[in-house]
Design an enzyme around this catalytic site. Structure first.
Site, PDB file in Angstrom:
ATOM      1  CD  GLU A   8      36.563  10.201  -5.760  1.00 31.73           C
ATOM      2  OE1 GLU A   8      36.533  11.450  -5.717  1.00 31.73           O
ATOM      3  OE2 GLU A   8      37.577   9.548  -5.990  1.00 31.73           O
TER       4      GLU A   8
ATOM      5  CG  ASP B  19      39.694  13.411  -3.186  1.00 26.45           C
ATOM      6  OD1 ASP B  19      39.501  12.490  -4.001  1.00 26.45           O
ATOM      7  OD2 ASP B  19      39.518  14.614  -3.467  1.00 26.45           O
TER       8      ASP B  19
END
Length: 180
Positions: free
Chosen positions: A34, A63
């Protein structure tokens, strides 16, 4: 579109996407680094690019952030790291002395087909409970109380949560943008 591939290891998120989108949603588990950013849109778009590069097909990523007002927005996009390290009880302990327990939950989806990124956001304001409550849901659901209710997400049945959740808002926006 009658089917999509959702990159997630979270069975709860997968089930919510199936229920809300109303199309076939298959899970694909990929290890993706990420982006280290405070910007949820940048984070999810970079995640989509990385997932597409590995999967070589149109992909859906997500997310979900939890922003604490007292902490100027932290943990935000880093909520997963906070949860892995502290869990709900640890977050509650850190919030013990905070008078402002206001929070915002935000889900950001990105569908990427290799050419175009379609991003959708849903958010809901609420507060952080004084102790974890409820057995439903997943993640930080036991400590987030959406505005307008006295229950945590974990105290709600999935149908009740899905009526008001930030994930539903984001999925409905995504559904509209994708013309599903």
């Amino acid at each position: 579109m009658n089917k999509t591939i959702f990159v997630t290891t979270n069975k709860g998120k997968l089930q919510e996407a199936k229920e809300i989108l109303g199309i076939e949603v298959e899970s694909l588990e990929l290890e993706i680094d990420e982006a280290q950013t405070l910007n949820p849109i940048e984070c999810v778009e970079k995640k989509a690019e990385a997932a597409y590069a590995k999967a070589k097909q149109a992909i859906l990523v997500e997310d979900t952030c939890l922003f604490f007002e007292a902490w100027n927005g932290l943990p935000g996009v880093f909520i997963n790291y906070f949860m892995k390290t502290l869990d709900n009880e640890g977050l509650i302990r850190l919030m013990e002395r905070e008078e402002n327990r206001g929070a915002k939950a935000q889900t950001t989806f990105c569908y990427f087909d290799g050419r175009e990124k379609i991003t959708a956001i849903g958010e809901i304001k609420g507060t952080i409970s004084e102790k974890p409550r409820g057995d439903n849901g997943f993640g930080w659901d036991p400590i987030f109380i959406p505005k307008g209710t006295d229950k945590t997400f974990a105290e709600m049945a999935s149908e009740e949560k899905n009526r008001i959740s930030m994930r539903k808002m984001a999925l409905k926006e995504l559904k509209r943008k994708l013309l599903i």
